[in-house]
Design a protein around this motif. Sequence first.
Motif, short mmCIF file in Angstrom:
data_model
loop_
_atom_site.label_atom_id
_atom_site.label_comp_id
_atom_site.label_asym_id
_atom_site.label_seq_id
_atom_site.Cartn_x
_atom_site.Cartn_y
_atom_site.Cartn_z
N PRO A 168 0.81 -1.23 0.00
CA PRO A 168 0.00 0.00 0.00
C PRO A 168 0.83 1.27 0.00
CG PRO A 168 -0.04 -1.06 2.16
CD PRO A 168 0.61 -2.03 1.22
N GLN A 169 2.13 1.16 0.29
CA GLN A 169 3.00 2.32 0.35
C GLN A 169 3.58 2.69 -1.02
OE1 GLN A 169 3.55 -0.72 1.35
NE2 GLN A 169 5.67 -1.36 0.98
N LEU A 170 3.21 2.02 -2.09
CA LEU A 170 3.75 2.33 -3.42
C LEU A 170 3.54 3.79 -3.79
CD1 LEU A 170 2.68 -0.80 -5.51
CD2 LEU A 170 5.03 -0.06 -5.08
N ASP A 171 4.58 4.40 -4.38
CA ASP A 171 4.50 5.75 -4.90
C ASP A 171 4.17 5.77 -6.39
OD1 ASP A 171 5.47 6.90 -2.45
OD2 ASP A 171 7.50 6.33 -3.06
N THR A 172 4.74 4.79 -7.12
CA THR A 172 4.73 4.81 -8.58
C THR A 172 4.56 3.40 -9.11
OG1 THR A 172 6.25 6.71 -8.56
CG2 THR A 172 6.02 5.52 -10.64
N LYS A 296 14.69 7.61 -8.28
CA LYS A 296 15.53 7.60 -7.08
C LYS A 296 14.71 7.95 -5.84
CE LYS A 296 19.81 9.51 -5.21
NZ LYS A 296 20.96 10.43 -5.45
N GLY A 297 14.83 7.11 -4.83
CA GLY A 297 14.15 7.35 -3.56
C GLY A 297 12.69 6.97 -3.52
N LYS A 298 12.16 6.45 -4.61
CA LYS A 298 10.73 6.14 -4.67
C LYS A 298 10.46 4.67 -4.37
CE LYS A 298 9.20 9.87 -7.67
NZ LYS A 298 8.33 10.26 -8.80
N ASN A 299 9.22 4.38 -4.05
CA ASN A 299 8.74 3.02 -3.88
C ASN A 299 7.95 2.68 -5.15
OD1 ASN A 299 7.37 0.63 -3.08
ND2 ASN A 299 7.58 1.24 -0.94
N VAL A 300 8.54 1.87 -6.00
CA VAL A 300 8.02 1.71 -7.36
C VAL A 300 7.84 0.23 -7.70
CG1 VAL A 300 10.37 1.84 -8.29
CG2 VAL A 300 8.43 2.27 -9.80
#
Length: 326
Positions: A168-172, A296-300
């Motif tokens: 559920p924490q996905l950014d992209t 960079k830095g994302k949850n993908v």
Amino acid sequence: MTIEIAHIRQAQERIFPYVQPTPLRPSHALSERLQAKVSLKFETMTATGAFKLRGATNKLLNLPEDQRARGVITVSSGNHGRAVAYISKALGIRAVVCMPEIVPPEKVAGLRDFGAEIVIHGQNQDEADAEARRIGQRDGLLFVSPFDDADVIAGQGTIGLELLEVAPQLDTVLVQLSGGGLMSGVAKALKSIKPEIEVIGISSLHGAAMLESIRAGKIVTVEEEPTIADALPGPIPPDNRYTFAMCRELVDDHIQVSEDQIAEAMAYILHNEKCIVEGAGAAGVAALLNHPDRFKGKNVAAILTGDNIKVERALSIIAKAQSPRT
């Protein structure tokens, strides 16, 4: 009909006896390389080796009994045809698959192994499509669209539900664009549950009909060229009902990948994830590898959409690609 999150949730419950959730696995190699948290969704783990089984299963399970008795017909040289053939056999439904003459013999044999009746017609997909619709009208067979169908889209959208159930924490999320059936369903599910999530469409540089149509603000025709990602190109019919509007509304950004980038991604996936994927299946990873600063830095998460490729051909493509670096 407007496709809503309720339809996707219904599809998830409906298809479960035939299509169980596929793994979402962290990729250590990609995470280290991109300095991000990267996960891969292994749609290669379905019974037919591709995500298409979801939409085809939802469509056929939702048919009225009289149509089940008559049967279905479709046009496909790949994963959609395999999915329709497989689930039709499981449900005892007659299935006819039309393919153009250019389809390799091994793909024809593969569909026959799944129990489909095969019709070879025409020099290209458009001619095979027209023949499928003609036969369908003549024999009372329902034409099952590879992508522009509400039940098919809802079935593909179950991937989006699974992504957010596990992460559920996905950014992209990166999603192959193609004709838009996968993208429409997945993006609808993701945006309905988590409106702020970024959805990126991945297209090849060859025959990106949906991307060019979105750019033009209307459905356009593009020239098709040979590509190792043969599931990505393809025409968008002018009578498109769902996918063009949904993709235009729901997709936040687009990335195109080249033939060399796709081949290198196939090699990278084999070496680091121990998995052979077809060209289209590697497109999301190709985008990650070639745009590292973007993530960079994302949850993908990226989707490995299918493995419908002969091992010999995959290894040949990989051998010619640049040696991957972890």
